[in-house]
Design a protein around this motif. Structure first.
Motif, short mmCIF file in Angstrom:
data_model
loop_
_atom_site.label_atom_id
_atom_site.label_comp_id
_atom_site.label_asym_id
_atom_site.label_seq_id
_atom_site.Cartn_x
_atom_site.Cartn_y
_atom_site.Cartn_z
N ALA A 46 63.83 74.10 91.36
CA ALA A 46 63.64 72.90 92.17
C ALA A 46 63.79 73.23 93.65
N ASN A 47 64.74 74.08 94.00
CA ASN A 47 64.90 74.48 95.39
C ASN A 47 63.68 75.26 95.88
N PHE A 48 63.16 76.13 95.03
CA PHE A 48 61.98 76.91 95.39
C PHE A 48 60.78 75.99 95.57
N GLY A 49 60.64 75.05 94.67
CA GLY A 49 59.53 74.10 94.77
C GLY A 49 59.63 73.27 96.04
N THR A 50 60.82 72.85 96.37
CA THR A 50 61.03 72.07 97.58
C THR A 50 60.72 72.91 98.81
N ALA A 51 61.16 74.15 98.80
CA ALA A 51 60.90 75.04 99.94
C ALA A 51 59.40 75.30 100.10
N MET A 52 58.71 75.49 98.98
CA MET A 52 57.27 75.73 99.05
C MET A 52 56.54 74.49 99.56
N LYS A 53 56.95 73.33 99.06
CA LYS A 53 56.32 72.09 99.50
C LYS A 53 56.54 71.88 101.00
N SER A 54 57.75 72.17 101.46
CA SER A 54 58.07 72.03 102.87
C SER A 54 57.24 73.00 103.71
N ALA A 55 57.12 74.24 103.25
CA ALA A 55 56.35 75.23 103.99
C ALA A 55 54.87 74.84 104.05
N LEU A 56 54.34 74.34 102.94
CA LEU A 56 52.93 73.92 102.93
C LEU A 56 52.70 72.72 103.84
N SER A 57 53.64 71.80 103.87
CA SER A 57 53.47 70.65 104.75
C SER A 57 53.56 71.07 106.21
N GLU A 58 54.37 72.06 106.53
CA GLU A 58 54.44 72.56 107.90
C GLU A 58 53.14 73.26 108.31
N VAL A 59 52.57 74.02 107.39
CA VAL A 59 51.29 74.68 107.69
C VAL A 59 50.21 73.62 107.90
N ASN A 60 50.24 72.59 107.07
CA ASN A 60 49.28 71.50 107.23
C ASN A 60 49.47 70.81 108.58
N ALA A 61 50.71 70.58 108.98
CA ALA A 61 50.98 69.95 110.27
C ALA A 61 50.49 70.83 111.42
N LEU A 62 50.69 72.15 111.30
CA LEU A 62 50.19 73.06 112.34
C LEU A 62 48.67 73.02 112.43
#
Length: 117
Positions: A46-62
Protein backbone atom coordinates in the motif's frame (compact mmCIF):
# COMPACT_ATOMS: atom_id res chain seq x y z
CA UNK A 1 21.93 42.40 -19.31
CA UNK A 2 19.62 39.72 -17.93
CA UNK A 3 17.01 40.53 -15.33
CA UNK A 4 16.24 37.67 -12.96
CA UNK A 5 12.76 37.52 -11.54
CA UNK A 6 13.14 36.50 -7.89
CA UNK A 7 9.57 35.21 -7.72
CA UNK A 8 10.17 32.72 -10.53
CA UNK A 9 13.47 31.63 -9.00
CA UNK A 10 11.79 31.06 -5.64
CA UNK A 11 8.95 29.16 -7.33
CA UNK A 12 11.47 26.92 -9.11
CA UNK A 13 13.31 26.36 -5.82
CA UNK A 14 10.05 25.40 -4.11
CA UNK A 15 9.21 22.99 -6.93
CA UNK A 16 12.63 21.35 -6.66
CA UNK A 17 12.31 20.99 -2.89
CA UNK A 18 8.86 19.46 -3.33
CA UNK A 19 10.24 16.95 -5.84
CA UNK A 20 13.06 16.04 -3.46
CA UNK A 21 10.55 15.41 -0.68
CA UNK A 22 8.50 13.17 -2.96
CA UNK A 23 11.61 11.23 -3.95
CA UNK A 24 12.51 10.76 -0.27
CA UNK A 25 8.98 9.46 0.40
CA UNK A 26 9.22 7.06 -2.54
CA UNK A 27 12.64 5.90 -1.37
CA UNK A 28 11.45 5.22 2.17
CA UNK A 29 8.40 3.35 0.83
CA UNK A 30 10.69 1.25 -1.38
CA UNK A 31 12.86 0.43 1.67
CA UNK A 32 9.78 -0.84 3.52
CA UNK A 33 8.72 -2.99 0.57
CA UNK A 34 12.20 -4.37 -0.12
CA UNK A 35 12.83 -5.44 3.46
CA UNK A 36 11.68 -9.07 3.70
CA UNK A 37 12.25 -9.24 7.46
CA UNK A 38 10.03 -6.31 8.31
CA UNK A 39 6.90 -8.47 8.51
CA UNK A 40 4.86 -6.09 6.41
CA UNK A 41 3.18 -7.73 3.49
CA UNK A 42 0.09 -5.76 2.61
CA UNK A 43 1.03 -2.48 4.32
CA UNK A 44 4.29 -2.29 2.34
CA UNK A 45 2.50 -2.70 -0.96
CA UNK A 46 0.00 0.00 0.00
CA UNK A 47 2.88 2.38 0.75
CA UNK A 48 4.49 1.54 -2.58
CA UNK A 49 1.22 2.07 -4.40
CA UNK A 50 0.71 5.40 -2.69
CA UNK A 51 4.25 6.49 -3.53
CA UNK A 52 3.81 5.48 -7.17
CA UNK A 53 0.48 7.27 -7.41
CA UNK A 54 2.02 10.39 -5.87
CA UNK A 55 4.99 10.27 -8.24
CA UNK A 56 2.72 9.85 -11.27
CA UNK A 57 0.53 12.74 -10.20
CA UNK A 58 3.62 14.94 -9.80
CA UNK A 59 4.82 14.03 -13.29
CA UNK A 60 1.36 14.83 -14.61
CA UNK A 61 1.42 18.19 -12.80
CA UNK A 62 4.84 18.97 -14.30
CA UNK A 63 3.53 18.13 -17.77
CA UNK A 64 0.50 20.38 -17.27
CA UNK A 65 2.64 23.20 -15.87
CA UNK A 66 4.97 22.91 -18.85
CA UNK A 67 2.10 23.06 -21.32
CA UNK A 68 0.61 26.08 -19.55
CA UNK A 69 3.96 27.89 -19.55
CA UNK A 70 4.46 27.23 -23.26
CA UNK A 71 0.92 28.36 -24.07
CA UNK A 72 1.40 31.54 -22.01
CA UNK A 73 4.62 32.27 -23.91
CA UNK A 74 2.91 31.68 -27.26
CA UNK A 75 0.08 34.05 -26.29
CA UNK A 76 2.63 36.70 -25.28
CA UNK A 77 1.60 36.72 -21.63
CA UNK A 78 5.17 36.03 -20.54
CA UNK A 79 8.52 36.81 -22.13
CA UNK A 80 10.68 34.62 -19.90
CA UNK A 81 11.77 31.91 -22.34
CA UNK A 82 14.21 30.51 -19.78
CA UNK A 83 11.38 29.66 -17.38
CA UNK A 84 9.42 28.02 -20.21
CA UNK A 85 12.42 25.93 -21.26
CA UNK A 86 13.14 25.00 -17.64
CA UNK A 87 9.54 23.83 -17.19
CA UNK A 88 9.80 21.79 -20.41
CA UNK A 89 13.04 20.17 -19.23
CA UNK A 90 11.62 19.37 -15.78
CA UNK A 91 8.61 17.72 -17.39
CA UNK A 92 10.83 15.81 -19.80
CA UNK A 93 13.12 14.52 -17.06
CA UNK A 94 10.16 13.52 -14.91
CA UNK A 95 8.61 11.64 -17.81
CA UNK A 96 11.87 9.89 -18.67
CA UNK A 97 12.35 8.80 -15.05
CA UNK A 98 8.80 7.47 -14.94
CA UNK A 99 9.37 5.61 -18.19
CA UNK A 100 12.56 4.02 -16.83
CA UNK A 101 10.77 2.90 -13.65
CA UNK A 102 8.01 1.38 -15.78
CA UNK A 103 10.57 -0.44 -17.92
CA UNK A 104 12.32 -1.84 -14.84
CA UNK A 105 9.02 -2.99 -13.33
CA UNK A 106 8.03 -4.71 -16.59
CA UNK A 107 11.43 -6.37 -16.80
CA UNK A 108 11.16 -7.62 -13.24
CA UNK A 109 7.64 -8.91 -13.91
CA UNK A 110 8.81 -10.77 -17.03
CA UNK A 111 11.72 -12.27 -15.10
CA UNK A 112 9.42 -13.47 -12.34
CA UNK A 113 6.90 -14.91 -14.79
CA UNK A 114 9.60 -16.81 -16.69
CA UNK A 115 10.92 -18.51 -13.51
CA UNK A 116 10.24 -22.22 -13.39
CA UNK A 117 7.87 -23.30 -10.63
Amino acid sequence: MTVINTNSVMAMRAAILQQNAALREASSAADVVSSPLSGTTRAGSANFGTAMKSALSEVNALQNQSSEAAAAYERGETTDIAAVMLAKQQASIGFEATLQVRNKLLSAYKDIMSMPV
